[in-house]
Scaffold this motif. Sequence first.
Motif, mmCIF file in Angstrom:
data_model
loop_
_atom_site.group_PDB
_atom_site.id
_atom_site.type_symbol
_atom_site.label_atom_id
_atom_site.label_comp_id
_atom_site.label_asym_id
_atom_site.label_seq_id
_atom_site.Cartn_x
_atom_site.Cartn_y
_atom_site.Cartn_z
ATOM 1 N N UNK A 90 83.438 33.681 52.913
ATOM 2 C CA UNK A 90 82.923 35.005 53.242
ATOM 3 C C UNK A 90 81.439 34.990 53.577
ATOM 4 N N UNK A 91 80.597 34.608 52.615
ATOM 5 C CA UNK A 91 79.150 34.673 52.856
ATOM 6 C C UNK A 91 78.528 33.308 53.154
ATOM 7 N N UNK A 92 79.162 32.234 52.705
ATOM 8 C CA UNK A 92 78.753 30.845 52.982
ATOM 9 C C UNK A 92 77.374 30.491 52.412
ATOM 10 N N UNK A 93 77.044 31.088 51.277
ATOM 11 C CA UNK A 93 75.876 30.669 50.508
ATOM 12 C C UNK A 93 76.038 31.231 49.106
ATOM 13 N N UNK A 94 75.237 30.727 48.175
ATOM 14 C CA UNK A 94 75.296 31.225 46.804
ATOM 15 C C UNK A 94 73.960 31.858 46.438
ATOM 16 N N UNK A 95 74.047 32.973 45.746
ATOM 17 C CA UNK A 95 72.863 33.619 45.200
ATOM 18 C C UNK A 95 73.208 34.165 43.821
ATOM 19 N N UNK A 96 72.214 34.439 43.036
ATOM 20 C CA UNK A 96 72.462 34.922 41.672
ATOM 21 C C UNK A 96 73.301 36.201 41.668
ATOM 22 N N UNK A 97 74.240 36.245 40.741
ATOM 23 C CA UNK A 97 75.100 37.421 40.558
ATOM 24 C C UNK A 97 75.809 37.813 41.849
ATOM 25 N N UNK A 98 76.303 36.805 42.566
ATOM 26 C CA UNK A 98 76.952 37.055 43.859
ATOM 27 C C UNK A 98 78.275 37.785 43.684
ATOM 28 N N UNK A 99 78.862 37.686 42.495
ATOM 29 C CA UNK A 99 80.149 38.367 42.263
ATOM 30 C C UNK A 99 79.986 39.883 42.237
ATOM 31 N N UNK A 100 78.835 40.364 41.779
ATOM 32 C CA UNK A 100 78.470 41.791 41.866
ATOM 33 C C UNK A 100 79.555 42.730 41.346
ATOM 34 N N UNK A 101 80.147 42.380 40.210
ATOM 35 C CA UNK A 101 81.123 43.275 39.592
ATOM 36 C C UNK A 101 82.528 43.195 40.139
ATOM 37 N N UNK A 102 82.799 42.218 41.000
ATOM 38 C CA UNK A 102 84.139 42.113 41.597
ATOM 39 C C UNK A 102 85.209 41.819 40.555
ATOM 40 N N UNK A 103 84.844 41.118 39.489
ATOM 41 C CA UNK A 103 85.812 40.857 38.435
ATOM 42 C C UNK A 103 86.265 42.132 37.746
ATOM 43 N N UNK A 104 85.364 43.084 37.593
ATOM 44 C CA UNK A 104 85.717 44.351 36.955
ATOM 45 C C UNK A 104 86.544 45.226 37.897
ATOM 46 N N UNK A 105 86.228 45.170 39.204
ATOM 47 C CA UNK A 105 87.052 45.878 40.178
ATOM 48 C C UNK A 105 88.465 45.291 40.176
ATOM 49 N N UNK A 106 88.558 43.959 40.028
ATOM 50 C CA UNK A 106 89.873 43.311 39.969
ATOM 51 C C UNK A 106 90.660 43.788 38.756
ATOM 52 N N UNK A 107 89.969 43.992 37.633
ATOM 53 C CA UNK A 107 90.642 44.524 36.446
ATOM 54 C C UNK A 107 91.165 45.940 36.703
ATOM 55 N N UNK A 108 90.358 46.752 37.380
ATOM 56 C CA UNK A 108 90.807 48.102 37.720
ATOM 57 C C UNK A 108 92.017 48.053 38.646
ATOM 58 N N UNK A 109 91.987 47.128 39.610
ATOM 59 C CA UNK A 109 93.121 46.983 40.526
ATOM 60 C C UNK A 109 94.370 46.539 39.778
ATOM 61 N N UNK A 110 94.184 45.703 38.784
ATOM 62 C CA UNK A 110 95.313 45.222 37.982
ATOM 63 C C UNK A 110 95.993 46.372 37.249
ATOM 64 N N UNK A 111 95.187 47.249 36.673
ATOM 65 C CA UNK A 111 95.742 48.411 35.973
ATOM 66 C C UNK A 111 96.340 49.394 36.974
#
Length: 312
Positions: free
Chosen positions: A217-238
Amino acid sequence: MNDFAFLSDYLSASLRLTMPLAFAALGGLWSERSGVLNIGLEGMLLTGAFVGAAATFYSNQNVWLGIFAAVLSGGLVGLLHAYLCVTLKVNQLVSGLAINLSAAGLTAFMSRLVFNSTTTQTLPGLPTIALPGLTQIPIVGSLLFNQDPLVYLLLFLLPLSTYILFHTSLGLTLRAVGEYPRAADTAGIRVSQVRYLSVVLSGCLAALGGAYLVLVHVKFFTEDISAGKGFIALAALIFGRWHPVYTVLACLLFGATEALQLRIQAFNLNIPYQFLVMLPYVIALLAMVGLAGKTTPPAALGVPYSKESTGS
């Protein structure tokens, strides 16, 4: 023609933004179907992103080695979560939050050592593979059948996960452990072993989402690149009621919402961009509020299981 190009570009962006969410949510599904709450998806995704980027950077731009390293690191974090929750019976919420905080701090520190902070280290990314014939289908053809291998992997994992969970004895075993572990134990199922395998698989899939984020997607790494996507994934799971197909569709909704807010910003409307950035999270919140009291999680979710000692 311009409208068609805009729609095609919007759908492609929605798919790219959906992919990390979908891998993480599928990972969370396997863990939570076994009864282990996985709040640590954010940390697993972030760990996979950093390790994937670092391994690719140090291996002379070998993307496949980076993906393998990311999946391995996610499995190790999942193993840690399983050890804390299944063996030590630590509160599963606390364990997941500890993983998130630790991953955020460690990846931020290590990224300053691995990557030059004054320049952006661009990563090579994965090539796209066009499937002959299928790419000619209007809109959907170029969207689904002219993609990188990880998109095809997700399209394969989605029906495979559904089939295993609901049409095989392995899936029945997993769901039994998540619903009523004592009955499963009485039937001779090793509850701890099933939960360990499920949580490790959860970490591998979440880390794969992180690898997609930095290597496709972005082809580089920076601090906190996930930006809350794990929590959005939890919401999607529910929101998806712990079902693979509905969960990925929920991820697609959130991905499309994020792609929409990015395009609204490009129109230079007189709207503070902070409100637009909030849009995916507002949609997630509304989805959760709309389903309050309507979703039924696995009965033993978040509850440690202790085998009853038998008296002599």
